[in-house]
Write an enzyme that holds these catalytic residues in place. Structure first.
Site: not given
Lengths: 421, 421
Positions: A131, A138, A147, A204, A206, A238, A242, A245, A249, A258, A262, A355, A369
């Protein structure tokens, strides 16, 4: 030139006109063996029957058993000349002016199966699923959420198509229920992590490349030849947890957040069918290193939508409208980058785009998002949603409008069922 | 009780006594079809011949074609009762007191092939390859090197076995040459990234679980039943390009820095053979969440070594001596964690442990740690090494010493060849 037409009636809004002919794997009856087919209007053309009838009579396919297989891996491994031969054969066979199939009631009866009756399966046996993370919008939104505004996009992102390996075993076909995953989460402020069903289940939006001929270990694919290694595209969801993750991660990337599922669409639309909708990809600044510099930098103008249908609701709501053309890194750059270190791709491998978000708020490709990590709610016909609830059905779709016809992917759907007790 | 002995002479230092009987896939002649075998002394016992001769006569295997396959996936899918039956059958057949094979010259001639003559292949078709990060010493050293002394071990690490998905297509059998990968790197101080052959090619000393029966999507494996899902272990070398990895890995984890090749040993040693060397795993503090809490927390006391043999050198040098018992997260915790979100494992899947470093500096499991990211050099019989050079052969080995016998994995080797031009 008059538009190519089939003797099978196809509504102008149908995703499956004679200009498309996407490939899939299906069972005509529950007890039948899986076999390749192409979608045409409201029917599937059974390619095993067409092949048995000797109608693939071009030089590359006339003695091939690639349409007598339970998946498309063998056919996609044959490469562009065979794909072109198959497309020409099928477009001729299905055209309104060609009597071979049109006037053969026995063969039509055997080879044309109503789409509503068939079971659609995974089109390929997936060797590896990768992926990417190729939409700038995104990437920027995720960076802002996680962040903050200082470095929403990390420095490496502009220099290479960032990617990670996903799980091949849990790639499922559209229509498969998605069990809400359980796992560890550790929300800010909690003294320690806890275990339970995810509270932040997301989709997601995709698409994914289905790899055609692969490459040998140690032999990279040149970016300017990469298109020859792409059989076609599918829609891909996907699914993401959250909260799981976010806790797991660092430093090695997404894993249990994840790999529980899928979903991909059952139909692979070929690059040939998408070619009329090719468009220039966004300008890349800084210019990529030479191994990623393309003579032609191509995206596709393909409308993408996500619908959510809550349990017991008659109607679904559109939550996103995006477009494949927003990808920053092209499909061919993704594939070339993947192999530059010698990594080998195999026929049927799945390369997700990441995404696909557009620049507008309503073009964001996931709930993370759209609700800004649950800070806001979406309204689904009056129902609030921050993340997915049990019973929600998520439906992806994608299409391009030609002159008098539509090239589409059908749908890629999945319904959330409660976590294991 | 007298020690079990075979009619085949086995040196006490051989890795393959009758107490071991590791499984692999081999070709007796270059033109033969691949088939399962077990190693015994300097021979491979051809299980397709034993099966054809009707000597698997227990209730689970007497009508099975699992030894007439080109890989071990079918056999490992059968589960523990079938594995125990096979082991009992083979230990009896090979024992010094049993005439069936010992006194049948024709069958011996067909079924016992000198190890030196055979070609060894991948023992399983790898559906998915996962790599964990389960040694505290390795994790701490990497954190010190990359992030400094403040938080060498991230908070999540003590709560869950961190892992990422690797590449299945590039898992290769011991003996396969490793092409030096090319890629992007961006050393600190450089104004922009550059492209070229990796300058920091490394090995990682690991072992890996070979998954037996898998689990259905959506159905986790309980940690206290996880051992029933482990067929056995292999040696694994997770080749790594540290400069490529350092530049690409945020935020989604390792990709091209790892996926150019992963080597595994041809022989899978079963948990039954390793059971005499079981030992208690390190105490875990904080206590794991209930889904990871085990009634029995088991590691194996298994010596591990890495040797490097520079090109044109007659001898190799030992660069690491470690032990499987140093793993913080056990193999069963890794497997249970992997499935807790419903992710499905399939027979033959490979779960790497992550680099197995011990507490002492000379027990570090990769050059990154041994040379502290190239700050120091190792001496290989007078030759300096910071990272691997073209022509270097890296040889992993692992064994446990029993009373009068050795249970070992043979070797897992690979030689570095120059990058593509």
């Amino acid at each position: 030139m008059a538009i190519l037409q089939s003797f099978i009636e196809v509504h102008p809004d149908s995703h499956f006109p004679i200009q498309n002919l996407p490939y899939g794997i299906f069972k005509p009856q529950p007890t039948s063996s899986p076999r390749p087919g192409v979608a045409i209007g409201d029917f599937v053309l059974d390619l095993s029957e067409i092949s048995s009838a000797g109608l693939f009579n071009g030089p590359l396919l006339n003695n091939s058993d690639s349409f007598q297989q339970p998946n498309l891996n063998k056919f996609v491994s044959l490469g562009k000349p065979a794909w072109k031969e198959a497309r020409a054969t099928l477009q001729k066979l299905l055209s309104s002016t060609e009597p071979t199939l049109r006037d053969n009631a026995v063969l039509r009866q055997k080879a044309l199966v109503p789409l509503s009756q068939v079971e659609l399966l995974l089109p390929v046996a997936v060797g590896d699923y990768t992926d990417f993370f190729s939409s700038l919008h995104h990437t920027k939104n995720c960076g802002l959420i996680f962040r903050g505004p200082q470095t929403p996009v990390l420095e490496n992102w502009y220099h290479l198509p960032v990617a990670y390996h996903g799980r091949a075993s849990s790639v499922v076909v559209s229509g498969t229920d998605i069990v809400r995953p359980r796992g560890q989460a550790h929300p800010a402020g909690n003294p320690s992590p806890y275990f339970g069903p995810t509270l932040k289940l997301d989709f997601e939006l995709e698409m994914a490349t289905i790899v055609g001929p692969g490459n040998e270990l140690g032999k990279p694919v040149d970016v300017n030849n990469a298109e020859d290694h792409i059989f076609g595209l599918v829609l891909l969801n996907d699914w993401s947890a959250r909260d799981i993750q976010a806790w797991e991660y660092v430093p090695l990337g997404p894993f249990l957040g994840k790999n529980f599922a899928t979903s991909i669409s059952p139909w692979i639309v070929t690059l040939d069918a998408l070619e009329p909708f090719a468009c220039e990809a966004p300008k890349q600044d800084p210019a990529p290193l030479p191994y990623l510099a393309e003579k032609v930098s191509k995206n596709y103008d393909l409308s993408l939508e996500v619908h959510i249908k809550p349990v017991d609701h008659k109607d679904s709501s559109v939550v996103t409208r995006s477009n494949l053309k927003h990808l920053y890194w092209t499909l061919t750059q993704q594939l070339a980058h993947h192999t530059i270190n010698g990594c080998n791709l195999r026929p049927g491998d799945v390369l997700g785009t990441g995404t696909i978000s557009g620049p507008e708020p309503e073009a964001r490709g996931c709930l993370l998002e759209l609700t800004w990590n649950g800070q806001n709610s979406l309204s689904l016909n009056g129902l609030d949603r921050k993340f997915l609830e049990d019973g929600d059905e998520v439906i992806l779709t994608g299409y391009s409008k030609g002159d008098g016809y539509t090239i589409g992917f059908g749908t890629c759907s999945g319904k959330i069922v409660p976590a294991a007790p």
